[in-house]
Design an enzyme around this catalytic site. Structure first.
Site, PDB file in Angstrom:
ATOM      1  N   LYS A   1       0.884  -1.168   0.000  1.00 45.95           N
ATOM      2  CA  LYS A   1       0.000   0.000   0.000  1.00 45.95           C
ATOM      3  C   LYS A   1       0.918   1.214   0.000  1.00 45.95           C
ATOM      4  CE  LYS A   1      -3.041   2.739   2.876  1.00 45.95           C
ATOM      5  NZ  LYS A   1      -3.872   2.849   4.085  1.00 45.95           N
TER       6      LYS A   1
ATOM      7  N   ASN B   1      -9.587   1.641   9.163  1.00 47.85           N
ATOM      8  CA  ASN B   1      -8.880   1.294  10.391  1.00 47.85           C
ATOM      9  C   ASN B   1      -9.478   2.020  11.596  1.00 47.85           C
ATOM     10  OD1 ASN B   1      -5.320   0.980  11.196  1.00 47.85           O
ATOM     11  ND2 ASN B   1      -7.050   0.902  12.539  1.00 47.85           N
ATOM     12  N   THR B   2      -9.362   3.345  11.595  1.00 44.63           N
ATOM     13  CA  THR B   2      -9.708   4.116  12.787  1.00 44.63           C
ATOM     14  C   THR B   2     -11.157   3.930  13.204  1.00 44.63           C
ATOM     15  OG1 THR B   2      -8.096   5.734  12.010  1.00 44.63           O
ATOM     16  CG2 THR B   2      -9.524   6.411  13.821  1.00 44.63           C
TER      17      THR B   2
ATOM     18  N   ALA C   1      -9.530   5.275   3.416  1.00 46.85           N
ATOM     19  CA  ALA C   1      -9.380   6.458   4.271  1.00 46.85           C
ATOM     20  C   ALA C   1     -10.635   7.323   4.316  1.00 46.85           C
ATOM     21  CB  ALA C   1      -8.208   7.319   3.853  1.00 46.85           C
ATOM     22  N   GLY C   2     -10.976   7.734   5.530  1.00 43.07           N
ATOM     23  CA  GLY C   2     -12.033   8.708   5.733  1.00 43.07           C
ATOM     24  C   GLY C   2     -13.386   8.133   6.109  1.00 43.07           C
TER      25      GLY C   2
END
Lengths: 65, 257
Positions: free
Chosen positions: B96, B206-207, B184-185
């Site tokens: 990645k 992830n987050t 992402a996001g």
């Protein structure tokens, strides 16, 4: 011989990269190593001669996104 | 089942391994999500503890595919060297590729990204570029040898969800045969379902899972949302209409007067 290992100054008597890893208790197949920014493959660590002033990076797996 | 670059995966959810409250919660979240690809990183091994070795043992025990990243790299040189070291440790050509261009937004440096992608593709890597929704950059990445694209939908860790749906829709339309993974996001399962309904092939997050009050429950919820979004896309959704249309047949009604 004076080396910089992961940004820290280190004085050592070892002469090869493999010996340095052993001295630091970093043996195994879970590490990648670079000397002066160039990757040194696992298979070459035993024969890789270190020189005074070398900058060594020892990287290992960690969490990532 | 999902065919990605010649590899059969059991899930369209790719999950990051950072920021979990504990290694045990990470392992449980990965299992609950159903993911078959997790992202990992490389950092300096600090004296004592062999933390990297312990983490690597945990990840290997999960039995998923590994997608190493070049997170934190701000130059082509850093990213390329990190990718090579990742290949050494993780034993995979998958990478990645992140080349960060802005400290505040963690926006990719798309110029550096294309350059690094070309170098790595030429060197046999399978590059998953973390990019924006810019179509021209996407074309350059494909020309550089990438066979998959990973556009953001909002800044990393922001949990904003897709802030520019028309751009994502346009990207899907321009590259019908290219695997597209929203990376992402994403903040909520409904965000994941939304982009999957657009026809994106997968999502990487992830987050949103790791920082949830219950990461294991949230991992499961994201897994379901990704499946639901994909099945909705495959099933042909109704286009919105601005007039009411009765769903109950109007013929044969009784007449009461």
């Amino acid at each position: 011989m004076k080396l910089t290992v992961n940004g820290e100054a280190l004085e050592t008597a070892v002469t090869t990269l493999a010996a340095l890893l052993a001295a630091l208790d970093y043996e195994g197949d879970w590490l990648a190593t670079a000397v002066n920014s160039d990757l040194v493959h696992k298979a070459r660590r035993a024969e890789f001669q270190l020189s005074d002033g070398d900058r060594i990076e020892i990287l290992s797996p960690m969490q990532g996104g | 089942m999902f065919e990605l670059l010649g590899t059969t995966l059991s899930s369209r959810l790719l999950l990051g391994t950072a920021q979990y409250p504990s290694p045990a919660v990470l392992a449980d979240a990965v299992k609950a999500s159903g993911t078959s690809v997790v992202t990992v990183s490389l950092r300096r091994e600090m004296a004592g503890g062999r933390a990297g070795e312990k983490f690597w043992s945990l990840i290997r025990a999960l039995g998923t595919r590994i997608l190493p990243n070049t997170a934190g790299c701000h130059s082509v040189k850093e990213a390329v060297k990190t990718a090579n070291m990742a290949r050494e440790v993780f034993g995979t050509n998958w990478i990645k590729l992140e080349v960060i261009g802005n400290h505040d937004t963690l926006q990719p440096d798309v110029f550096g990204l294309v350059e690094a992608a070309r170098i790595l593709c030429d060197d046999g890597f399978t590059v998953f570029p973390y990019t924006t929704d810019d179509l021209v950059v996407a074309e350059r990445l494909l020309a550089a040898g990438c066979n998959v694209l990973m556009p953001w939908c909002a800044p990393i860790g922001s949990a904003l969800g897709p802030v520019n749906l028309p751009a994502l829709r346009s990207m899907r339309g321009h590259f019908p045969g290219v695997p597209l993974i929203v990376d992402a996001g994403l903040g909520r399962p409904s965000h994941a379902a939304t982009v999957m309904e657009l026809g994106f092939d997968a999502v990487l997050l992830n987050t949103a899972v790791a920082k949830a009050a219950d990461p294991v429950g949230m991992a499961r919820a994201f897994g379901k949302a990704v499946d639901a979004g994909r099945e909705a896309f495959s099933s042909g959704m109704l286009e919105p209409r601005e007039v009411a249309v009765p769903s109950t047949p109007t013929f044969g009604r009784a007449v009461f007067s």
